[in-house]
Scaffold this motif. Structure first.
Motif, PDB file in Angstrom:
ATOM      1  N   GLU A  45       0.813  -1.204   0.000  1.00  0.00           N
ATOM      2  CA  GLU A  45       0.000   0.000   0.000  1.00  0.00           C
ATOM      3  C   GLU A  45       0.856   1.267   0.000  1.00  0.00           C
ATOM      4  OE1 GLU A  45      -0.540  -2.611   1.798  1.00  0.00           O
ATOM      5  OE2 GLU A  45      -2.655  -3.177   1.762  1.00  0.00           O
ATOM      6  N   ASP A  46       2.048   1.178   0.623  1.00  0.00           N
ATOM      7  CA  ASP A  46       2.935   2.334   0.626  1.00  0.00           C
ATOM      8  C   ASP A  46       3.344   2.723  -0.791  1.00  0.00           C
ATOM      9  OD1 ASP A  46       3.409   2.989   3.457  1.00  0.00           O
ATOM     10  OD2 ASP A  46       4.126   0.935   3.535  1.00  0.00           O
ATOM     11  N   ILE A  47       3.500   1.742  -1.658  1.00  0.00           N
ATOM     12  CA  ILE A  47       3.848   2.027  -3.043  1.00  0.00           C
ATOM     13  C   ILE A  47       2.745   2.846  -3.694  1.00  0.00           C
ATOM     14  CG2 ILE A  47       4.262   0.976  -5.296  1.00  0.00           C
ATOM     15  CD1 ILE A  47       5.656  -1.315  -3.878  1.00  0.00           C
ATOM     16  N   ASP A  48       1.506   2.483  -3.424  1.00  0.00           N
ATOM     17  CA  ASP A  48       0.386   3.231  -3.990  1.00  0.00           C
ATOM     18  C   ASP A  48       0.317   4.642  -3.428  1.00  0.00           C
ATOM     19  OD1 ASP A  48      -0.341   1.046  -5.479  1.00  0.00           O
ATOM     20  OD2 ASP A  48      -1.832   0.326  -4.039  1.00  0.00           O
ATOM     21  N   VAL A  49       0.464   4.774  -2.097  1.00  0.00           N
ATOM     22  CA  VAL A  49       0.323   6.080  -1.459  1.00  0.00           C
ATOM     23  C   VAL A  49       1.460   7.015  -1.859  1.00  0.00           C
ATOM     24  CG1 VAL A  49       0.303   7.281   0.761  1.00  0.00           C
ATOM     25  CG2 VAL A  49      -1.002   5.174   0.461  1.00  0.00           C
ATOM     26  N   ALA A  50       2.663   6.462  -2.014  1.00  0.00           N
ATOM     27  CA  ALA A  50       3.800   7.297  -2.393  1.00  0.00           C
ATOM     28  C   ALA A  50       3.835   7.584  -3.889  1.00  0.00           C
ATOM     29  CB  ALA A  50       5.109   6.634  -1.962  1.00  0.00           C
ATOM     30  N   GLY A  51       3.036   6.844  -4.678  1.00  0.00           N
ATOM     31  CA  GLY A  51       2.979   7.085  -6.108  1.00  0.00           C
ATOM     32  C   GLY A  51       4.230   6.693  -6.852  1.00  0.00           C
ATOM     33  N   VAL A  52       5.042   5.800  -6.272  1.00  0.00           N
ATOM     34  CA  VAL A  52       6.307   5.447  -6.915  1.00  0.00           C
ATOM     35  C   VAL A  52       6.091   4.377  -7.969  1.00  0.00           C
ATOM     36  CG1 VAL A  52       7.654   6.043  -4.885  1.00  0.00           C
ATOM     37  CG2 VAL A  52       6.882   3.694  -5.187  1.00  0.00           C
ATOM     38  N   THR A  53       6.822   4.484  -9.044  1.00  0.00           N
ATOM     39  CA  THR A  53       6.889   3.409 -10.035  1.00  0.00           C
ATOM     40  C   THR A  53       8.253   2.735  -9.998  1.00  0.00           C
ATOM     41  OG1 THR A  53       7.615   4.961 -11.760  1.00  0.00           O
ATOM     42  CG2 THR A  53       5.241   4.566 -11.552  1.00  0.00           C
ATOM     43  N   ARG A  54       9.156   3.281  -9.180  1.00  0.00           N
ATOM     44  CA  ARG A  54      10.485   2.697  -8.992  1.00  0.00           C
ATOM     45  C   ARG A  54      10.620   2.350  -7.514  1.00  0.00           C
ATOM     46  NH1 ARG A  54      12.116   7.400 -12.784  1.00  0.00           N
ATOM     47  NH2 ARG A  54      11.691   8.636 -10.932  1.00  0.00           N
ATOM     48  N   VAL A  55      10.782   1.061  -7.217  1.00  0.00           N
ATOM     49  CA  VAL A  55      10.762   0.651  -5.811  1.00  0.00           C
ATOM     50  C   VAL A  55      11.931   1.243  -5.034  1.00  0.00           C
ATOM     51  CG1 VAL A  55       9.459  -1.454  -6.220  1.00  0.00           C
ATOM     52  CG2 VAL A  55      11.944  -1.516  -6.385  1.00  0.00           C
ATOM     53  N   GLU A  56      13.040   1.561  -5.706  1.00  0.00           N
ATOM     54  CA  GLU A  56      14.160   2.142  -4.979  1.00  0.00           C
ATOM     55  C   GLU A  56      13.803   3.505  -4.399  1.00  0.00           C
ATOM     56  OE1 GLU A  56      14.903   3.395  -9.311  1.00  0.00           O
ATOM     57  OE2 GLU A  56      14.105   1.668  -8.229  1.00  0.00           O
ATOM     58  N   ASP A  57      12.863   4.219  -5.048  1.00  0.00           N
ATOM     59  CA  ASP A  57      12.457   5.522  -4.530  1.00  0.00           C
ATOM     60  C   ASP A  57      11.726   5.381  -3.198  1.00  0.00           C
ATOM     61  OD1 ASP A  57      13.545   6.683  -6.748  1.00  0.00           O
ATOM     62  OD2 ASP A  57      11.660   6.872  -7.828  1.00  0.00           O
ATOM     63  N   LEU A  58      11.015   4.261  -3.023  1.00  0.00           N
ATOM     64  CA  LEU A  58      10.332   4.025  -1.758  1.00  0.00           C
ATOM     65  C   LEU A  58      11.317   3.570  -0.683  1.00  0.00           C
ATOM     66  CD1 LEU A  58       7.629   3.758  -0.178  1.00  0.00           C
ATOM     67  CD2 LEU A  58       7.615   1.359  -0.890  1.00  0.00           C
ATOM     68  N   VAL A  59      12.159   2.595  -1.011  1.00  0.00           N
ATOM     69  CA  VAL A  59      13.085   2.040  -0.023  1.00  0.00           C
ATOM     70  C   VAL A  59      14.077   3.100   0.442  1.00  0.00           C
ATOM     71  CG1 VAL A  59      14.877   0.308   0.367  1.00  0.00           C
ATOM     72  CG2 VAL A  59      12.832  -0.287  -0.935  1.00  0.00           C
ATOM     73  N   SER A  60      14.551   3.932  -0.490  1.00  0.00           N
ATOM     74  CA  SER A  60      15.583   4.905  -0.126  1.00  0.00           C
ATOM     75  C   SER A  60      15.048   6.025   0.741  1.00  0.00           C
ATOM     76  CB  SER A  60      16.237   5.487  -1.383  1.00  0.00           C
ATOM     77  OG  SER A  60      15.291   6.211  -2.150  1.00  0.00           O
ATOM     78  N   GLN A  61      13.716   6.143   0.876  1.00  0.00           N
ATOM     79  CA  GLN A  61      13.161   7.146   1.771  1.00  0.00           C
ATOM     80  C   GLN A  61      13.108   6.673   3.221  1.00  0.00           C
ATOM     81  OE1 GLN A  61       9.426   8.492   0.156  1.00  0.00           O
ATOM     82  NE2 GLN A  61      10.394   9.519  -1.569  1.00  0.00           N
ATOM     83  N   LEU A  62      13.402   5.401   3.461  1.00  0.00           N
ATOM     84  CA  LEU A  62      13.536   4.942   4.834  1.00  0.00           C
ATOM     85  C   LEU A  62      14.835   5.503   5.407  1.00  0.00           C
ATOM     86  CD1 LEU A  62      12.505   1.179   4.571  1.00  0.00           C
ATOM     87  CD2 LEU A  62      11.174   3.063   5.529  1.00  0.00           C
ATOM     88  N   PRO A  63      14.848   5.916   6.658  1.00  0.00           N
ATOM     89  CA  PRO A  63      16.056   6.521   7.224  1.00  0.00           C
ATOM     90  C   PRO A  63      17.269   5.592   7.224  1.00  0.00           C
ATOM     91  CG  PRO A  63      14.149   7.001   8.600  1.00  0.00           C
ATOM     92  CD  PRO A  63      13.704   5.987   7.587  1.00  0.00           C
ATOM     93  N   GLN A  64      17.036   4.276   7.185  1.00  0.00           N
ATOM     94  CA  GLN A  64      18.167   3.344   7.204  1.00  0.00           C
ATOM     95  C   GLN A  64      18.816   3.190   5.832  1.00  0.00           C
ATOM     96  OE1 GLN A  64      15.026   2.630   8.125  1.00  0.00           O
ATOM     97  NE2 GLN A  64      14.946   1.514  10.057  1.00  0.00           N
ATOM     98  N   ALA A  65      18.133   3.662   4.780  1.00  0.00           N
ATOM     99  CA  ALA A  65      18.573   3.365   3.421  1.00  0.00           C
ATOM    100  C   ALA A  65      19.007   4.631   2.695  1.00  0.00           C
ATOM    101  CB  ALA A  65      17.451   2.675   2.647  1.00  0.00           C
ATOM    102  N   PHE A  66      19.999   4.484   1.841  1.00  0.00           N
ATOM    103  CA  PHE A  66      20.488   5.567   1.011  1.00  0.00           C
ATOM    104  C   PHE A  66      20.530   5.075  -0.429  1.00  0.00           C
ATOM    105  CE2 PHE A  66      21.927   6.514   5.192  1.00  0.00           C
ATOM    106  CZ  PHE A  66      22.113   7.886   5.284  1.00  0.00           C
ATOM    107  N   ALA A  67      20.103   5.937  -1.340  1.00  0.00           N
ATOM    108  CA  ALA A  67      20.156   5.559  -2.752  1.00  0.00           C
ATOM    109  C   ALA A  67      21.603   5.576  -3.231  1.00  0.00           C
ATOM    110  CB  ALA A  67      19.318   6.513  -3.587  1.00  0.00           C
ATOM    111  N   ALA A  68      21.903   4.705  -4.148  1.00  0.00           N
ATOM    112  CA  ALA A  68      23.216   4.693  -4.766  1.00  0.00           C
ATOM    113  C   ALA A  68      23.020   5.043  -6.245  1.00  0.00           C
ATOM    114  CB  ALA A  68      23.872   3.330  -4.563  1.00  0.00           C
TER     115      ALA A  68
END
Length: 1015
Positions: A45-68
């Motif tokens: 459901e978070d994918i829908d609410v955040a409107g992301v089509t790229r899962v890395e955009d959702l995961v990298s918004q967690l404080p533990q994760a950083f995009a590479a």
């Protein structure tokens, strides 16, 4: 729509109803979601609410994760999407699908590619930070990201979404940038312009269909999916804060950013470089070299660009610098197709067969400014018919050249020093066409051996093939031939195209002269001759066979009714990688390349055995509501070494409402194929300026810079201005090392989970984490090497600096470089505290009848330290990047990050959500001899404009409407307030467009609409 909820203990009523499940970090099925290591979870459901089509955009918004690597990287893009837990590197983050590892995503960047994951099939994502090598093997040093897929879906689901970015160009942050762009636009309107006030771009589209069916007898189930996704590009010219590459202010405008750029310009940058071009000892402006030869070169010193009427005029940076930013992609375009299927069938009471097949085809274009002549041509023949008589005279052809020849400055009176920097504006921007085709399949059998004992045997194969085509680049070989021109019968002709009788060589009859000295002189025929595609192909393959047994031993302590659970098994894994560059890549014949790409092929394999246990200690005792300990061990045998990894953990709940947990683990990461076998070759790194360059320096040049050693420069070279590269890119020598040893890491977690009985539907977890990596597989770092040499007089570091003997430079095709090969360095260390909280309440409980309910979720991380130890043993060999960005620290590392979401479930089948994302302040990192970093000041003692990035807050709004039982509409806006990103001239290769779009929202507000229909 719970966001980032922790895996927590359930209340007693819920616990009794739960089936046994497997959570990330353990192979042992558990009757609840209690773990001794913290697991953060986000849902589909978070994918829908955040409107992301790229899962890395959702995961990298967690404080533990950083995009590479992601869609915002253009210069140096691999085309993959990767994630880096704790900012310890993507190669130290293990990515799983349904608890089974993903293979290498690319033969050029060893890490899992999240582009392979179909976002609409994701049921939830579990993030386990900290060592998990004992359970999953190598690469899990920073932690695990586990994508759990929907498996029991029945029916047909169609999902479609459309989104776009909207931005108002009214940048009012530090630096008065809009005024600077307007000033430059008045001087050079062809390259500088403020974008439109309101822009709408970066459109995204996705369409996915999922189909599921169960067998009539209930023994089997099959789920199939197919999806399409595309994203349009965003150019840097369409945002006012990225419409030019900014530079640090100086002089009369200390509070205004300058628009930088490149001297490799549209009109050309022609210079003598002030050096001898024959390399002989003698006339070098030093007294006493040769009593018979004057000390001053008679040839003129010049910095020219093309003028009107066949002339040269002095190069003016304000007028003539090339603005390379506008054509760079801020967001790369991409297109992806995915399809696959997964299913299971109960053959009999003891055997269930299962399979998972996944396919993706992904293509993206990375675009940067046009290629050109980047100093590869250093002389010109005076009889070149492309030069006018005035131009030839201006560079010393004629009597001055004859005098220079007679005095030993040049070897041929017809060939004079003439270094060319000229942008290929006629040929268009450079593009890297990146395409990946991925296959992944898992087949296996599982079932019951006997009551309480189960087995799982599986084989897995994954393969990624890639083709990368670089377009609109020059061949250096052909470029040199096209500029070496003579007159044949009054016709300008390449020397290589003319016959020997005509005064040529006849080696290349196809050569066409490249006339950059006359406006409009560049022909399409010349471009067709010089521009060549560069092609790189490769593949990665992973093969895994796993056999595991889990069981209930029946043993229990008198203080608990739960029994000892165990798991054990064996695994074999082989990773293969090959990279095949064409001749243009391997010989560094592309004019815009940072260095040659050398072929590499190799494989690593490992045989492993593992075991795990979970022992309950107490249930419903006077001293404990519950308690247990667990542990895991894995032995890994590689070709050259073996490794032991292990973990111990414990959880203790003195009462039902609170639970304490702790774990300690030893993790390893074995060197991958690229780290072991990549051939050595030049590459680029980002740096503000050469530490030995005097012009524009904020501090004196270090004394260690001046001298005659290979790492030193003369005073004249230091003052020349030729040591600094305006594009901020310098050379280093990269490569593999077959003698690498595995990294080792110790991970500690300590935490508490609070689920108060007096406040139903509330939970809070607080977890301390510490990860310490020893013998990290890394490079010391080119900039660290410079600092060690010039600030600490480290002899080993100095020996790795090889400057150009004539110019002293470390950039350009003829510049020197810094050796920076893979080694086992000192290591990294990070620690901090994670916070997770969730709460739900029916508004009737607050006395508001018929108003629905509220749900709140929160996840935040307090970063305590992020330490790098280069292993060089100096005072500044150890530094802490917590709260810093830039230079050695790369992307911003805020001390505090969080996401908070409030959702109102209305009585009208509409859910409305608001999300608050926060990043605390960071400071520009300048490493000093004592290891301190907070020194971002200018020469006058004032702060750099980019010394601090202020704390950043973003507001996202979304709504979902259950129109019918089978149809749901959704819409949302991310970055509602259209907040501009913080800017810095020092984003370098770690960022893009004067900022760090992997961290901050750089494109503006994102608007999306979607619909999901079930049949």
């Amino acid at each position: 729509m719970a966001m980032a909820s922790p895996a927590l203990a359930q209340d007693a009523g819920q616990e009794a109803q739960l089936d046994e499940v497997v959570v990330t970090g353990s192979r042992i099925p558990q009757a609840n979601l209690v773990t001794t290591s913290p697991v953060t979870q986000v849902t589909g459901e978070d994918i829908d609410v955040a409107g992301v089509t790229r899962v890395e955009d959702l995961v990298s918004q967690l404080p533990q994760a950083f995009a590479a690597q992601n869609s915002t990287v253009s210069n140096g893009a691999t085309g993959t999407a990767t994630v880096s837990l704790r900012n310890l590197g993507a190669s130290r983050t293990l990515v799983l699908i349904d608890g089974r590892r993903m293979g290498y995503g690319s033969p050029t960047a060893v890490a899992a590619d999240l582009n392979q994951i179909p976002e609409q099939l994701v049921e939830r994502v579990e993030v386990l930070t900290g060592g998990a090598s004992a359970v999953y093997g190598s690469d899990a040093i920073a932690g695990v990201v586990n994508f759990i897929m929907k498996k029991d879906f029945e029916g047909i689901q169609i999902d479609s979404q459309y989104g776009f970015y909207q931005h108002t160009n009214d940048y009012d942050g530090v630096g008065n940038l809009r005024a600077e762009i307007a000033r430059r636009a008045a001087l050079n309107p062809s390259e500088y312009a403020l974008p439109e006030d309101d822009v709408m771009d970066g459109e995204s589209r996705s369409f996915n269909i999922v189909m599921g069916v169960g067998s009539g007898d209930g023994k089997g189930h099959l789920t199939a999916y197919a999806g399409y996704r595309s994203n349009n590009p965003i150019l840097q010219r369409d945002r006012d804060y990225s419409a030019c590459a900014i530079g640090n202010p100086a002089g009369s405008a200390p509070n205004t950013y300058t628009c930088g750029g490149s001297p490799t310009s549209a009109g050309g940058y022609f210079r003598d470089d002030g050096v001898n071009n024959n390399g002989n000892a003698g006339p070098d402006n030093e007294d006493g070299t040769d009593d018979d030869v004057p000390d001053t070169n008679p040839l003129p010193s010049f910095d020219f660009t093309r003028g009107a009427g066949g002339s040269f005029v002095d190069f003016d940076p304000d007028l003539n610098f090339f603005n390379f930013a506008p054509l760079n992609y801020y967001q790369r375009p991409d297109e992806r197709y995915t399809f696959g299927a997964m299913g299971d069938y109960q053959v009999n009471d003891k055997v269930e067969a299962f399979a998972q097949l996944m396919f993706s085809d992904y293509r993206s274009i990375a675009q940067i400014a046009p290629s050109g002549v980047f100093g590869q041509v250093n002389t010109i023949n005076c009889d070149n018919p492309l030069l006018s008589a005035a131009q030839a005279a201006a560079i010393g052809c004629g009597a001055l050249a004859q005098q220079a020849f007679e005095e030993g400055f040049i070897d041929d009176p017809n060939i004079v020093p003439f270094t060319i920097g000229r942008r290929n504006v006629e040929g268009g921007p450079r593009q890297s066409d990146l395409r990946y085709t991925s296959y992944r399949g898992t087949v296996g059998l599982r079932g019951e051996i006997m009551t309480g004992w189960n087995y799982d045997v599986a084989a897995q194969f994954s393969r990624v093939t890639t083709t990368q085509i670089s377009r609109n680049d020059f061949s250096v070989t052909r470029l040199k031939r096209a500029l070496d021109v003579i007159s044949v019968g009054g016709v300008a002709t390449c020397r290589s195209a003319a016959t020997v009788a005509q005064g040529g060589t006849g080696l290349d009859p196809a050569c066409v002269p490249y006339n950059i000295f006359t406006p409009g002189g560049v022909t399409q025929a010349a471009l067709d001759y010089m521009q060549v595609p560069l092609i790189l192909t490769g593949e990665t393959t992973q093969q895994i066979v796993t056999a595991a047994v889990t069981g209930d031993t029946g043993f229990s302590l008198p203080t608990t009714s739960r029994t000892l659970q165990v798991a054990f098994g064996a695994e074999y894994r082989r990773d293969f990688l090959s990279l095949e560059p064409d001749t243009n890549f391997s010989t560094n014949d592309g004019a815009g390349l940072g260095g040659p790409t050398i072929a590499v092929a190799g494989d690593t394999d490992v045989a492993e055995v593992f075991a795990e246990f979970q022992l309950p200690l107490a249930d419903d005792q006077s001293w404990a509501y519950s308690a247990s300990i667990d542990g895991a061990y894995r032995r890994s045998e590689y070709a050259k070494f073996g490794a032991d990894t292990w973990k111990v953990g414990a959880d203790y709940a003195p009462v039902e409402d609170i639970r304490f947990r702790a774990s300690y683990s030893r993790a390893v990461r074995a060197p991958d194929v690229l780290e072991l076998f990549t051939a050595q070759g030049p590459a680029l790194f980002g740096m503000d300026f050469d530490p030995c360059s005097l012009p524009g320096r904020e501090e004196p040049v270090p004394a260690a810079c001046i001298g005659t050693n290979p790492w030193q420069v003369s005073l004249g070279q230091s003052q020349s201005g030729n040591l600094d590269n305006s594009a901020g890119q310098y050379n280093f020598l990269a490569g593999g090392n077959p003698d690498l040893n595995p990294e080792e890491a110790d991970t500690v977690t300590l935490g508490a989970v609070w689920t108060p009985s007096f406040l139903p539907r509330f939970n809070l977890s607080i977890d301390y984490f510490s990860v310490k990596i020893d013998g990290a597989i890394q490079t010391i770092g080119a900039q660290n090497t410079l600092d060690l040499c010039y600030n600490a007089n480290d002899a080993a570091a100095c020996s790795r600096i090889k400057r150009n003997a004539s110019t002293g430079s470390l950039w350009g095709p003829n510049g020197g470089l810094i050796e920076d090969l893979n080694i086992n360095i000192g290591g990294f260390e990070t620690s901090g505290v994670d916070f997770n909280a969730n709460y739900g309440v029916d508004l009737e409980d607050w006395g508001v009848n018929g108003a629905g309910s509220l749900r709140f979720s929160f996840v935040g991380t307090l970063l305590n330290e992020l330490i790098t130890d280069t292993g060089a043993g100096q005072a500044n060999s150890v530094y802490d990047c917590t709260g810093f960005y830039g230079n050695q620290c790369g992307t911003p590392n805020p001390e505090w990050r969080h996401r908070a979401r409030l959702t109102w479930s209305t009585p009208w089948n509409i859910d409305v959500s608001g999300t608050w994302r926060h990043f605390s302040e960071v400071e520009f990192a300048v490493l000093k001899a004592d290891g301190s970093l907070n020194n971002g000041v200018r020469g006058d003692g004032s702060d750099r404009l980019d010394r601090y990035f202020d704390a950043k807050n973003y507001l996202d709004l979304a709504a979902t409407w259950q129109v019918r039982d089978t149809v749901t509409l959704r819409a949302g806006v991310n970055n509602v307030l259209d907040s501009d990103p913080p800017l810095t001239p020092s984003a370098g290769n770690a960022g893009n467009g004067n900022t760090f779009p992997q961290v901050y929202d750089a494109m503006g507000r994102f608007v999306f609409f979607g619909v999901t229909a079930n049949f």
